[in-house]
Enzyme design. Structure first.
Site, PDB file in Angstrom:
ATOM      1  N   ASP A 100     114.264  64.610  53.344  1.00  0.00           N
ATOM      2  CA  ASP A 100     114.129  63.901  54.617  1.00  0.00           C
ATOM      3  C   ASP A 100     112.897  63.004  54.581  1.00  0.00           C
ATOM      4  O   ASP A 100     111.966  63.255  53.808  1.00  0.00           O
ATOM      5  CB  ASP A 100     113.970  64.894  55.774  1.00  0.00           C
TER       6      ASP A 100
HETATM    7  N1  URA Z   1     116.054  70.790  53.935  1.00  0.00           N
HETATM    8  C1  URA Z   1     115.668  70.021  54.973  1.00  0.00           C
HETATM    9  O1  URA Z   1     115.856  70.373  56.123  1.00  0.00           O
HETATM   10  N2  URA Z   1     115.068  68.855  54.706  1.00  0.00           N
HETATM   11  C2  URA Z   1     114.783  68.413  53.456  1.00  0.00           C
HETATM   12  O2  URA Z   1     114.204  67.336  53.270  1.00  0.00           O
HETATM   13  C3  URA Z   1     115.186  69.225  52.381  1.00  0.00           C
HETATM   14  C4  URA Z   1     115.826  70.405  52.653  1.00  0.00           C
END
Ligand code: URA
Length: 227
Positions: A100
Site C-alpha cells: 500500500d
Molecule cells: N497488507 C496490507 O494491508 N497492506 C500492505 O501494504 C501489505 C499487506
C-alpha cells in the site's frame, strides 16, 4: 560483477586492455558510454565498439519502499517506486507484488514475468513477514485466531494460518503466506484493532536487513533461486 572483470571474461582480454577500451569510450552499458571500470554489472546490455557482449540477463531488485510511493509504474496522484531506481534499470521492470502507499519496507521488482508469477502464486505460498504497529494493545486470543485462520469481510474462505509474535503491547510481527488486498490491515480490523504503521521485513527468504529507506540492491543468485 565489476565492469572491467565482465569485459575481460567476455572478450578474453586482460584487464589492462579492457581498461584502455573503457578510457577510449568504446564501452556502453544500456546504451550509455561508461568509463568507470568498477561499475557493477548485473544483467545490463554491455557493448564493446557497438557489439553486444553476452546476453542481457533478467534483473531482480529489492527496494526499501518509503511511505508515499505507489507500487506501480505510473500514477497520477503519487510518485511511483520506479522513480527510486536509475532510469536505465527501469526498462521492462515491474513490481512483483504490491505494498500500500503508506506501507514501507521490502518490495521486489523484476523484468522476469515467470519469477514474479511464482512469487505471487497462491500455490507457492511465499511467506511475508510484517512489522505491525497497532492502535490498541493486542488482545490475548488474536494469535490463536490468526493461527486458525479468520474470515475477512467480503471473502468466502478463511485466511491461511498466520503466525503472530508479540514485540510490545502494540507492536507485533506477523507472518502470512498469501497476499489478499489490504490483507494485514483487514486481519486486524476483523479482530477490532487498527494498523497505524505497516513495514515489510521479509519476502520468502529475501530479508530487507539494513538497506536504507529509498535505496535498492540487486538480489543475489541464491535469493533469486529461492523463489
Ligand atoms: N497488507 C496490507 O494491508 N497492506 C500492505 O501494504 C501489505 C499487506
Amino acid at each position: 560483477m565489476r565492469l572491467d572483470r565482465f569485459l575481460a571474461e567476455a572478450t578474453g582480454q586482460t584487464r589492462t586492455v579492457v581498461k584502455k577500451a573503457l578510457h577510449r569510450g568504446e564501452v556502453t552499458v544500456d546504451g550509455e558510454i561508461v568509463k568507470k571500470s568498477d561499475q557493477q554489472i548485473n544483467g545490463q546490455a554491455v557493448c564493446l565498439e557497438g557489439r553486444l557482449l553476452g546476453e542481457p540477463k533478467a534483473r531482480y531488485v529489492l527496494l526499501h519502499k518509503p511511505a508515499g510511493f505507489i507500487s506501480a509504474t505510473q500514477d497520477d496522484a503519487h510518485p511511483c517506486v520506479l522513480q527510486l531506481l536509475p532510469p536505465e534499470l527501469c526498462r521492462g521492470i515491474q513490481c512483483a507484488g504490491r505494498l500500500d502507499v503508506d506501507t514501507t519496507g521490502a518490495l521486489l521488482l523484476t523484468d522476469d514475468g515467470q519469477w514474479s508469477h511464482r512469487l505471487r502464486a497462491p500455490k507457492h505460498a511465499c511467506k511475508k513477514v510484517y512489522q505491525v504497529d497497532l492502535a490498541e494493545p493486542l488482545a490475548m486470543d488474536v494469535a490463536t485466531l490468526f493461527a486458525e485462520g479468520i474470515m475477512l469481510h467480503g471473502e468466502d474462505k478463511p485466511t491461511l494460518p498466520a503466525q503472530l509474535e508479540t514485540v510490545t503491547a502494540t507492536r507485533v510481527l506477523l507472518t502470512i503466506q498469501e497476499g489478499k488486498y489490504h490483507q494485514v490491515k483487514r486481519m486486524f480490523a476483523a479482530v477490532g484493532n487498527f494498523v497505524v504503521a505497516l513495514h515489510r521485513l521479509q519476502v520468502a527468504e529475501i530479508v530487507l536487513g539494513d538497506l536504507p529507506e529509498g535505496q535498492w540492491r540487486y538480489l543475489t543468485a541464491e535469493e533469486v533461486a529461492s523463489i
